[in-house]
Design a protein around this motif. Structure first.
Motif, PDB file in Angstrom:
ATOM      1  N   GLU A 225      22.075  13.899 -56.291  1.00 38.74           N
ATOM      2  CA  GLU A 225      22.010  15.325 -56.580  1.00 38.74           C
ATOM      3  C   GLU A 225      21.080  15.998 -55.575  1.00 38.74           C
ATOM      4  O   GLU A 225      20.132  15.381 -55.082  1.00 38.74           O
ATOM      5  CB  GLU A 225      21.490  15.581 -58.004  1.00 38.74           C
ATOM      6  CG  GLU A 225      22.394  15.055 -59.108  1.00 38.74           C
ATOM      7  CD  GLU A 225      21.847  15.399 -60.483  1.00 38.74           C
ATOM      8  OE1 GLU A 225      21.482  16.582 -60.703  1.00 38.74           O
ATOM      9  OE2 GLU A 225      21.741  14.481 -61.315  1.00 38.74           O
ATOM     10  N   VAL A 226      21.360  17.270 -55.326  1.00 40.11           N
ATOM     11  CA  VAL A 226      20.528  18.049 -54.420  1.00 40.11           C
ATOM     12  C   VAL A 226      19.300  18.536 -55.175  1.00 40.11           C
ATOM     13  O   VAL A 226      19.415  19.128 -56.259  1.00 40.11           O
ATOM     14  CB  VAL A 226      21.299  19.242 -53.846  1.00 40.11           C
ATOM     15  CG1 VAL A 226      20.386  20.107 -52.974  1.00 40.11           C
ATOM     16  CG2 VAL A 226      22.498  18.763 -53.049  1.00 40.11           C
ATOM     17  N   ILE A 227      18.124  18.253 -54.597  1.00 39.64           N
ATOM     18  CA  ILE A 227      16.883  18.734 -55.203  1.00 39.64           C
ATOM     19  C   ILE A 227      16.750  20.218 -54.851  1.00 39.64           C
ATOM     20  O   ILE A 227      16.658  20.582 -53.670  1.00 39.64           O
ATOM     21  CB  ILE A 227      15.687  17.933 -54.679  1.00 39.64           C
ATOM     22  CG1 ILE A 227      15.845  16.456 -55.071  1.00 39.64           C
ATOM     23  CG2 ILE A 227      14.385  18.496 -55.215  1.00 39.64           C
ATOM     24  CD1 ILE A 227      14.770  15.560 -54.508  1.00 39.64           C
ATOM     25  N   PRO A 228      16.750  21.095 -55.834  1.00 31.70           N
ATOM     26  CA  PRO A 228      16.777  22.540 -55.541  1.00 31.70           C
ATOM     27  C   PRO A 228      15.447  23.021 -54.959  1.00 31.70           C
ATOM     28  O   PRO A 228      14.388  22.444 -55.199  1.00 31.70           O
ATOM     29  CB  PRO A 228      17.046  23.166 -56.910  1.00 31.70           C
ATOM     30  CG  PRO A 228      16.496  22.181 -57.884  1.00 31.70           C
ATOM     31  CD  PRO A 228      16.733  20.827 -57.293  1.00 31.70           C
ATOM     32  N   ASN A 229      15.542  24.080 -54.190  1.00 27.06           N
ATOM     33  CA  ASN A 229      14.364  24.669 -53.555  1.00 27.06           C
ATOM     34  C   ASN A 229      14.203  26.082 -54.077  1.00 27.06           C
ATOM     35  O   ASN A 229      15.000  26.974 -53.756  1.00 27.06           O
ATOM     36  CB  ASN A 229      14.532  24.664 -52.033  1.00 27.06           C
ATOM     37  CG  ASN A 229      13.302  25.195 -51.325  1.00 27.06           C
ATOM     38  OD1 ASN A 229      12.241  25.380 -51.937  1.00 27.06           O
ATOM     39  ND2 ASN A 229      13.430  25.462 -50.039  1.00 27.06           N
TER      40      ASN A 229
ATOM     41  N   PRO B   8      20.927  22.161 -49.181  1.00 22.99           N
ATOM     42  CA  PRO B   8      22.046  21.627 -48.406  1.00 22.99           C
ATOM     43  C   PRO B   8      23.226  21.303 -49.308  1.00 22.99           C
ATOM     44  O   PRO B   8      23.076  21.147 -50.529  1.00 22.99           O
ATOM     45  CB  PRO B   8      21.456  20.355 -47.791  1.00 22.99           C
ATOM     46  CG  PRO B   8      20.422  19.923 -48.749  1.00 22.99           C
ATOM     47  CD  PRO B   8      19.846  21.179 -49.338  1.00 22.99           C
ATOM     48  N   PRO B   9      24.421  21.162 -48.734  1.00 20.55           N
ATOM     49  CA  PRO B   9      25.572  20.763 -49.556  1.00 20.55           C
ATOM     50  C   PRO B   9      25.426  19.327 -50.038  1.00 20.55           C
ATOM     51  O   PRO B   9      24.738  18.511 -49.423  1.00 20.55           O
ATOM     52  CB  PRO B   9      26.756  20.930 -48.601  1.00 20.55           C
ATOM     53  CG  PRO B   9      26.170  20.821 -47.228  1.00 20.55           C
ATOM     54  CD  PRO B   9      24.798  21.410 -47.336  1.00 20.55           C
TER      55      PRO B   9
ATOM     56  N   ALA C 273       6.632  22.657 -41.412  1.00 20.27           N
ATOM     57  CA  ALA C 273       6.397  22.694 -42.857  1.00 20.27           C
ATOM     58  C   ALA C 273       7.038  23.926 -43.488  1.00 20.27           C
ATOM     59  O   ALA C 273       7.685  23.845 -44.545  1.00 20.27           O
ATOM     60  CB  ALA C 273       4.897  22.660 -43.127  1.00 20.27           C
ATOM     61  N   ILE C 274       6.904  25.083 -42.839  1.00 19.20           N
ATOM     62  CA  ILE C 274       7.468  26.324 -43.396  1.00 19.20           C
ATOM     63  C   ILE C 274       8.984  26.248 -43.435  1.00 19.20           C
ATOM     64  O   ILE C 274       9.627  26.624 -44.435  1.00 19.20           O
ATOM     65  CB  ILE C 274       6.990  27.528 -42.560  1.00 19.20           C
ATOM     66  CG1 ILE C 274       5.478  27.709 -42.731  1.00 19.20           C
ATOM     67  CG2 ILE C 274       7.742  28.785 -42.962  1.00 19.20           C
ATOM     68  CD1 ILE C 274       4.886  28.750 -41.806  1.00 19.20           C
ATOM     69  N   VAL C 275       9.602  25.756 -42.336  1.00 20.08           N
ATOM     70  CA  VAL C 275      11.069  25.666 -42.291  1.00 20.08           C
ATOM     71  C   VAL C 275      11.577  24.755 -43.397  1.00 20.08           C
ATOM     72  O   VAL C 275      12.578  25.050 -44.066  1.00 20.08           O
ATOM     73  CB  VAL C 275      11.520  25.177 -40.903  1.00 20.08           C
ATOM     74  CG1 VAL C 275      13.001  24.785 -40.925  1.00 20.08           C
ATOM     75  CG2 VAL C 275      11.284  26.252 -39.871  1.00 20.08           C
ATOM     76  N   ARG C 276      10.887  23.641 -43.634  1.00 20.33           N
ATOM     77  CA  ARG C 276      11.339  22.715 -44.673  1.00 20.33           C
ATOM     78  C   ARG C 276      11.090  23.279 -46.073  1.00 20.33           C
ATOM     79  O   ARG C 276      11.819  22.946 -47.021  1.00 20.33           O
ATOM     80  CB  ARG C 276      10.634  21.371 -44.508  1.00 20.33           C
ATOM     81  CG  ARG C 276      11.128  20.601 -43.287  1.00 20.33           C
ATOM     82  CD  ARG C 276      10.354  19.314 -43.064  1.00 20.33           C
ATOM     83  NE  ARG C 276      10.874  18.576 -41.939  1.00 20.33           N
ATOM     84  CZ  ARG C 276      11.858  17.676 -42.000  1.00 20.33           C
ATOM     85  NH1 ARG C 276      12.424  17.420 -43.178  1.00 20.33           N
ATOM     86  NH2 ARG C 276      12.282  17.056 -40.927  1.00 20.33           N
TER      87      ARG C 276
ATOM     88  N   SER D 177      19.630  33.408 -46.651  1.00 17.72           N
ATOM     89  CA  SER D 177      20.178  33.920 -45.391  1.00 17.72           C
ATOM     90  C   SER D 177      19.755  33.097 -44.180  1.00 17.72           C
ATOM     91  O   SER D 177      20.177  33.380 -43.060  1.00 17.72           O
ATOM     92  CB  SER D 177      19.743  35.379 -45.189  1.00 17.72           C
ATOM     93  OG  SER D 177      18.318  35.464 -45.146  1.00 17.72           O
ATOM     94  N   PHE D 178      18.912  32.084 -44.396  1.00 21.81           N
ATOM     95  CA  PHE D 178      18.402  31.269 -43.280  1.00 21.81           C
ATOM     96  C   PHE D 178      19.450  30.199 -42.965  1.00 21.81           C
ATOM     97  O   PHE D 178      19.299  29.021 -43.262  1.00 21.81           O
ATOM     98  CB  PHE D 178      17.068  30.641 -43.667  1.00 21.81           C
ATOM     99  CG  PHE D 178      16.334  29.986 -42.512  1.00 21.81           C
ATOM    100  CD1 PHE D 178      16.703  30.221 -41.196  1.00 21.81           C
ATOM    101  CD2 PHE D 178      15.295  29.120 -42.758  1.00 21.81           C
ATOM    102  CE1 PHE D 178      16.032  29.618 -40.159  1.00 21.81           C
ATOM    103  CE2 PHE D 178      14.613  28.506 -41.729  1.00 21.81           C
ATOM    104  CZ  PHE D 178      14.983  28.754 -40.419  1.00 21.81           C
TER     105      PHE D 178
END
Length: 657
Positions: free
Chosen positions: A168-172, A159-160, A150-153, A178-179
């Motif tokens: 479209e890419v859903i922004p985070n 992503p590109p 969950a944390i990694v996601r 840097s990850f």
């Protein structure tokens, strides 16, 4: 019982179902470019089935934590689907930042819910407890990996667009730029999750190996369900549809294991599934292989090649099915797994032994077939009356033995021993062997009845001989001795006192009449003279006398009846007439003699009948015994007014004797 837990669980189930349905509705309304591919995932059936089944378990077994695990896991899966559909709708409307926030909720629900259902639930199934304290590490790892996923996601960088699933890419907003190793870490976590899923499956398999037969059958349901899911999971995306469908069946298997494992034979399901799968695989290989070979040989005649392939596949089918079934039964039940083989073995053992030894063979074969601590057979009035192998114990299962509607004994089955999948197999073995056991128990009773009948005949014969000896010695012998002394005295007084001699000779004449009467009584006791003088019908008519209220009718020829049948019929009629006249106060009596395959004697009167509380006396018992001695039967019935005595005496059996 506290009603709050079932109500809470029911509310969770309703919420989860509503969430999945709403997610499906929102997903249908998405534009094609924003529709998920594939449209279905394992979370859809998980959100529908797991909470509903969990609520059922909580209602039936509130003490079991499996229900809560299923409710929470399914509810999280449902919210994962709902928030994903809501996220995509926000994205289509241009609210990308809001969609990114909703995405956090979706991935967290997906990670934690998947860990609960795929790892923790199998570890606790089906008893609600860990196999041992050693498996706590798996629960800790599962929770840690789920949280890490969950944390990694949540913190993954955007992503590109190339290769992205949506336009479209859903922004985070929480992305850590840097990850850069997010892909590698994600793959590692997925492999760890898969390893934990397999470890949870191994925990079920280890418990299956060391459990008793009943618990083993209970564990087999979730083991089979999760094992097939793991197979689909490891096969990858090509089997995603199968994994989706099978996910909805996992909670059904769990509820069977907890509530109905005694009613549904998982071993039967596994056995048939393995046999069918093996048949499909091997027959398909034979069909296509032979078809290809025949096609090469007769390339211009493809119809002939198909026919040859079909013939070869058909020829292999039945032998292959039998071989696969025997192999599966041997793996699941051991070397005595096939009830048909046990029946053949039992038949062989019974044919080799007399009834007493056959009963011992029966309990030995049944005990081997069921793999229990002991088996016993009780046959009332049998010789022997009780035979056992091992120790069934005080809590043995008792099964009545019925032979053509007649109870002949009981089968006592002890506790199951250590063997795979005993419960369902036991039922098949019992159903298969029970008729054989009942046949042997009936044979034991018949042999005992025959032995007792022989003993009674011998005892009666010796008793009759002793009575004759006593009557001849004490009665007729003493009388003849006295008569001899009288003759001697008369001879002495013949010249000196003729008058005294005449008196003595007159007494002697009276004594001779008494001797003649005694001899007649002895002869009559052996066989009624009327039978020789008048025949059976005439002798019974003589018993009836001149009374017009007593009628005698005859159907068939009675002249060639065996002597034993004549005597038995005469004595039964004599006893029935005595009872009707002396005890029942009958005004009319009808006696009917019919000759067919045997002799049927029916005596009907209109007397008082036999009261329900009346205990049969010597007379009624003697009528039944006389018929039974010849292999027949005598039935005495009364409907409250009048009595009917019906005796059936076999003629051929009596003649053979």
């Amino acid at each position: 019982m506290d009603r709050r837990p079932p109500l809470v669980a029911g509310a969770m189930a309703v919420t989860a179902v509503a969430a999945v349905l709403l997610a499906a509705y929102l997903q249908i309304r998405l534009p094609a470019a924003w529709a998920p591919d594939p449209p279905l995932s394992p979370d859809h059936p998980a959100g529908l089935a797991f909470p509903a089944v969990g609520a059922l378990l909580i209602h039936r077994r509130p003490d079991l934590n499996l229900g809560w695990l299923m409710c929470w896991g399914g509810l999280l899966a449902a919210f994962s689907m709902l928030t994903q559909a809501f996220m995509l709708h926000l994205a289509t409307d241009g609210a990308m930042d809001a969609a990114g926030v909703v995405r956090w909720i979706s991935v967290c629900c997906w990670s934690v819910g998947g860990g609960l259902m795929a790892i923790i639930l199998p570890v606790y199934a089906p008893t609600g407890r860990l196999p041992s304290a050693r498996w706590r590490w798996l629960v800790a790892v599962a929770l840690t990996v789920s949280a890490a996923q969950a944390i990694v996601r949540v913190v993954r960088p955007d992503p590109p667009l190339e290769g992205y699933a949506f336009p479209e890419v859903i922004p985070n907003a929480l992305a850590i730029r840097s990850f850069t190793a997010v892909g590698l870490v994600g793959d590692i976590l997925i492999w760890v999750v898969n390893a934990c899923v397999v470890a949870a499956l191994v925990s079920l398999a280890l418990r299956l190996r060391g459990a008793d037969p009943v618990t083993r059958r209970q564990i087999a349901w979730p083991l089979a369900a999760f094992a097939l899911y793991v197979v689909f999971l490891l096969l990858g995306e090509d089997f995603w549809l199968f994994a989706t469908i099978w996910t909805g069946l996992i909670p059904v298997a769990i509820v069977f294991s907890v509530l109905r494992y005694r009613l549904f034979g998982i071993d039967t399901v596994i056995s048939r599934a393995v046999v069918v799968t093996g048949l499909l695989a091997i027959i398909s290989a034979v069909y296509f292989g032979v078809g290809a070979l025949a096609g090469l040989i007769v390339a211009e005649q493809h119809q002939i090649a198909g026919l040859v392939a079909a013939l070869f596949a058909g020829a292999f089918f039945q032998p292959l099915r039998r071989s696969l079934q025997r192999a599966v039964d041997r793996v699941m039940y051991g070397p005595v797994g096939d009830p048909r083989l046990l029946a053949q073995r039992l038949t062989h053992e019974v044919r080799r032994a007399d009834p007493a030894d056959a009963l011992a063979a029966v309990v030995s074969v049944v005990r081997d077939g069921l793999a229990v601590d002991g088996v016993a057979v009780n046959v009332p009035e049998g010789l022997p009356a009780h035979v056992q192998s091992g120790d069934p114990g005080p809590e043995a299962r008792v099964i009545p033995l019925v032979w053509h509607g007649e109870p002949v004994g009981s089968l006592h089955i002890g506790r199951p021993g250590a063997r795979r999948f005993a419960a369902a197999h036991d039922e098949r073995v019992v159903r298969t062997l029970l008729p054989y056991v009942a046949d042997v128990a009936h044979a034991v009773r018949m042999a005992a009845d025959l032995q007792r009948s022989r003993e009674r005949i011998l005892a009666a014969r010796e008793e009759e001989r002793r009575r004759l000896r006593r009557d001849l010695h004490d009665g007729l012998g003493q009388t003849l001795s006295g008569m001899a002394m009288t003759i001697n005295i008369a001879r002495i007084n013949l010249h000196r006192s003729p008058d005294d001699a005449d008196v003595l000779l007159a007494d002697l004449r009276t004594g001779m009449d008494a001797v003649t009467g005694g001899l007649r009584e002895l002869v009559y006791g052996l066989r009624p003279p009327a039978l020789d003088e008048l025949g059976l019908a005439g002798a019974i008519g003589e018993l009836a006398g001149a009374d017009p209220a007593t009628t005698v009718t005859v159907d068939g020829e009675l002249a060639d009846l065996p002597a034993a049948v004549e005597v038995a019929a005469y004595r039964i009629a004599q006893e029935a007439l005595t009872n009707a006249r002396r005890h029942a106060g009958a005004e009319s009596i009808a006696i009917h003699l019919a000759r067919d395959a045997g002799l049927r004697l029916t005596i009907t009167d209109d007397g008082r009948g036999i009261a329900p509380e009346h205990r049969p006396g010597v007379g009624l018992a003697s009528m039944r015994e006389r018929a039974a001695e010849l292999g027949g039967a005598c039935v005495i019935s009364s409907g409250g007014r009048g009595t009917v005595v019906e005796a059936r005496l076999p003629v051929m059996a009596a003649s053979a004797g």
